[in-house]
Design a protein around this motif. Structure first.
Motif, PDB file in Angstrom:
ATOM      1  N   MET A   1     -12.710   1.093 -16.305  1.00 14.16           N
ATOM      2  CA  MET A   1     -11.652   0.991 -15.308  1.00 14.16           C
ATOM      3  C   MET A   1     -11.181   2.393 -14.918  1.00 14.16           C
ATOM      4  N   LYS A   2     -11.003   2.607 -13.612  1.00 12.65           N
ATOM      5  CA  LYS A   2     -10.561   3.910 -13.106  1.00 12.65           C
ATOM      6  C   LYS A   2      -9.339   3.726 -12.203  1.00 12.65           C
ATOM      7  N   VAL A   3      -8.439   4.710 -12.244  1.00 13.68           N
ATOM      8  CA  VAL A   3      -7.298   4.725 -11.330  1.00 13.68           C
ATOM      9  C   VAL A   3      -7.787   5.284  -9.995  1.00 13.68           C
ATOM     10  N   THR A   4      -7.459   4.581  -8.916  1.00 16.68           N
ATOM     11  CA  THR A   4      -8.000   4.980  -7.611  1.00 16.68           C
ATOM     12  C   THR A   4      -6.934   5.426  -6.603  1.00 16.68           C
ATOM     13  N   HIS A   5      -5.767   4.839  -6.634  1.00 10.47           N
ATOM     14  CA  HIS A   5      -4.755   5.143  -5.628  1.00 10.47           C
ATOM     15  C   HIS A   5      -3.365   5.232  -6.259  1.00 10.47           C
ATOM     16  N   CYS A   6      -2.517   6.005  -5.618  1.00 11.56           N
ATOM     17  CA  CYS A   6      -1.110   6.122  -6.035  1.00 11.56           C
ATOM     18  C   CYS A   6      -0.222   6.085  -4.800  1.00 11.56           C
ATOM     19  N   ASP A   7       0.763   5.228  -4.807  1.00 12.31           N
ATOM     20  CA  ASP A   7       1.774   5.172  -3.745  1.00 12.31           C
ATOM     21  C   ASP A   7       3.135   5.488  -4.348  1.00 12.31           C
ATOM     22  N   THR A   8       3.936   6.267  -3.630  1.00 12.44           N
ATOM     23  CA  THR A   8       5.295   6.608  -4.073  1.00 12.44           C
ATOM     24  C   THR A   8       6.301   5.966  -3.142  1.00 12.44           C
ATOM     25  N   HIS A   9       7.331   5.364  -3.717  1.00  9.74           N
ATOM     26  CA  HIS A   9       8.382   4.702  -2.946  1.00  9.74           C
ATOM     27  C   HIS A   9       9.728   5.339  -3.305  1.00  9.74           C
ATOM     28  N   ILE A  10      10.355   5.956  -2.331  1.00 12.00           N
ATOM     29  CA  ILE A  10      11.694   6.521  -2.536  1.00 12.00           C
ATOM     30  C   ILE A  10      12.690   5.501  -1.999  1.00 12.00           C
ATOM     31  N   VAL A  11      13.410   4.861  -2.892  1.00 11.50           N
ATOM     32  CA  VAL A  11      14.285   3.753  -2.534  1.00 11.50           C
ATOM     33  C   VAL A  11      15.732   4.244  -2.499  1.00 11.50           C
ATOM     34  N   ALA A  12      16.364   4.138  -1.344  1.00  4.86           N
ATOM     35  CA  ALA A  12      17.770   4.516  -1.199  1.00  4.86           C
ATOM     36  C   ALA A  12      18.642   3.390  -1.745  1.00  4.86           C
ATOM     37  N   THR A  13      19.517   3.713  -2.676  1.00  9.75           N
ATOM     38  CA  THR A  13      20.402   2.697  -3.241  1.00  9.75           C
ATOM     39  C   THR A  13      21.601   2.488  -2.323  1.00  9.75           C
TER      40      THR A  13
END
Length: 411
Positions: A1-13
């Motif tokens: 198994m390999k890591v392929t993608h990364c998404d970052t979410h900046i959530v405003a509270t």
């Protein structure tokens, strides 16, 4: 198994921003179709900078790698740029990506993470909450002792057996300093009145956010000792364990610290100097779940206890809960209320809190899934303020009543 993608979410509270101005979630994808989620607790730079930094760390050290290889990822990122030293922002990024890897590992094994790092010791986790007193207009007021007492009684009725408050502010970027006699008396009044209200049903947790020089911290501790707080938190600024040890040696109140520290190396410095007997690492900053497990094991040999810090979003909380479930030297877990409100909205299923305790999830991985509709509805963060802020002015005893200071509590 390999890591392929990364998404970052900046959530405003949403206001009043309980848990900070924003949360940084990371989502990893693998070629096996298993996804994982993590949370970065690093507030030194604006989220726009953090997104770029997260992408850089992912591309260099995690993309194309097996998510099971936690030690390899940690050591290569830790040594990035020929550093090999604790770097708060790097370790915050590593923490979020690392817990996302553990989420994947747990899902691949069809087990909660706690079963993969020693097994569950604690079926339920004692929790505490910060006091969030509201005035008649619905605004938070942290300086009014009457409101604090009302709030303490309400939290006791909800089931909490430990309450945290920090009336000794304001918190200046120029700390440490010597706080005023007025501030000391105010702190003692808060402790006395809350102790009278809740009796022995609740422990009192006194926070100071590292604002004092050692001499001032010792003076304040003497004011607080008659009310027997369970801890005196971060009495001096982080960075010099010997200074904190001088405070710990002169008070009967246990000293707690760690929310602004990272990696086993900084916590070892605390332990070897007897600076604190309660360690408060934040899993989204300290280096991740495995690093937190190592710190807890090291603390166990010093007869020190673990009280994980949590002033961020629910993914970091879920990771902290998985770790705490495995710790024989666990003391208490920070809760943000009962995990209702926005902390519940961004999850498919809220964290389980019952009568003062957090119940660890037995679902595979971290046990939580993001509600992506709620996440996207509050993304991106468009403000300029960092996660938390300190007052930019030096401490002034004539302003310390709070009328001219913007009091922004850590939790």
């Amino acid at each position: 198994m390999k890591v392929t993608h990364c998404d970052t979410h900046i959530v405003a509270t949403p206001a009043p921003h309980v848990g900070g101005m924003y949360w940084i979630f990371v989502s990893l994808k693998t070629d096996a179709g298993i996804d994982g989620v993590g949370e970065v607790y690093a507030a030194t730079f604006h989220p726009e900078v953090m997104v770029k930094a997260i992408e850089d760390v992912f591309e260099r050290f995690l993309k194309g790698q097996d998510p099971h290889h936690i030690e390899r990822f940690f050591r290569e990122a830790y040594s990035s740029g020929f550093t090999q030293r604790p770097d708060l922002t790097m370790m915050g990024i590593v923490s979020g990506l690392e817990m996302a890897c553990w989420d994947i590992i747990g899902k691949a094994a069809s087990k909660p993470v706690y079963e993969l790092i020693g097994g569950k010791v604690n079926d339920k986790l004692r929790s505490y909450t910060y006091l969030y007193p509201k005035d008649k207009n619905g605004d938070y007021n942290y300086d009014n002792v009457e409101l604090a007492v009302e709030c303490a009684l309400a939290e006791k009725e909800r089931g909490f057996t430990a309450l945290k408050f920090d009336p000794a502010g304001p918190y200046s970027a120029y700390s440490g300093h010597m706080i005023s006699l007025e501030a000391m008396e105010k702190s003692a009044t808060f402790c006395r009145r809350i102790r009278e209200a809740v009796g022995n049903s609740c422990d009192l947790l006194f926070g100071t956010h590292g604002q004092m020089v050692p001499a001032s911290a010792v003076r304040l501790a003497k004011h607080l000792e008659p009310f027997d707080p369970m801890w005196f938190e971060e009495p001096v600024p982080p960075g010099q364990s010997e200074a904190m040890a001088r405070v710990a040696a002169k008070t009967s109140i246990p000293v707690a610290t760690g929310e602004r520290l990272t990696t086993k190396y900084e916590f070892h410095d605390v332990l070897k100097h007897n600076a604190a007997s309660i360690l408060q690492m934040n899993l989204g900053r300290v280096g991740g779940i495995l690093e937190g497990k190592k710190i807890a094991g090291m603390a166990e040999a010093y007869y020190a206890q673990i009280a994980p810090h949590l002033y961020n979003g629910p993914v970091g909380a879920a990771a902290s809960i998985q770790l705490a479930a495995t710790l024989p030297n666990f003391l208490i877990q920070e809760s943000i209320g009962t995990w209702d409100g926005f902390h519940a909205e961004v999850l498919e299923e809220k964290i389980n809190w019952q009568d003062g305790y957090i119940i660890p999830s037995d679902k595979p991985g971290l046990g939580v899934e993001l509600n992506m509709e709620a996440v996207k509805a509050c993304s991106p963060y468009r403000g300029k303020t960092l996660h938390l802020s300190m007052d930019p002015r030096p401490y002034d005893v004539k302003r310390e009543s709070g009328t001219e200071w913007k009091h922004i509590p850590e939790k």
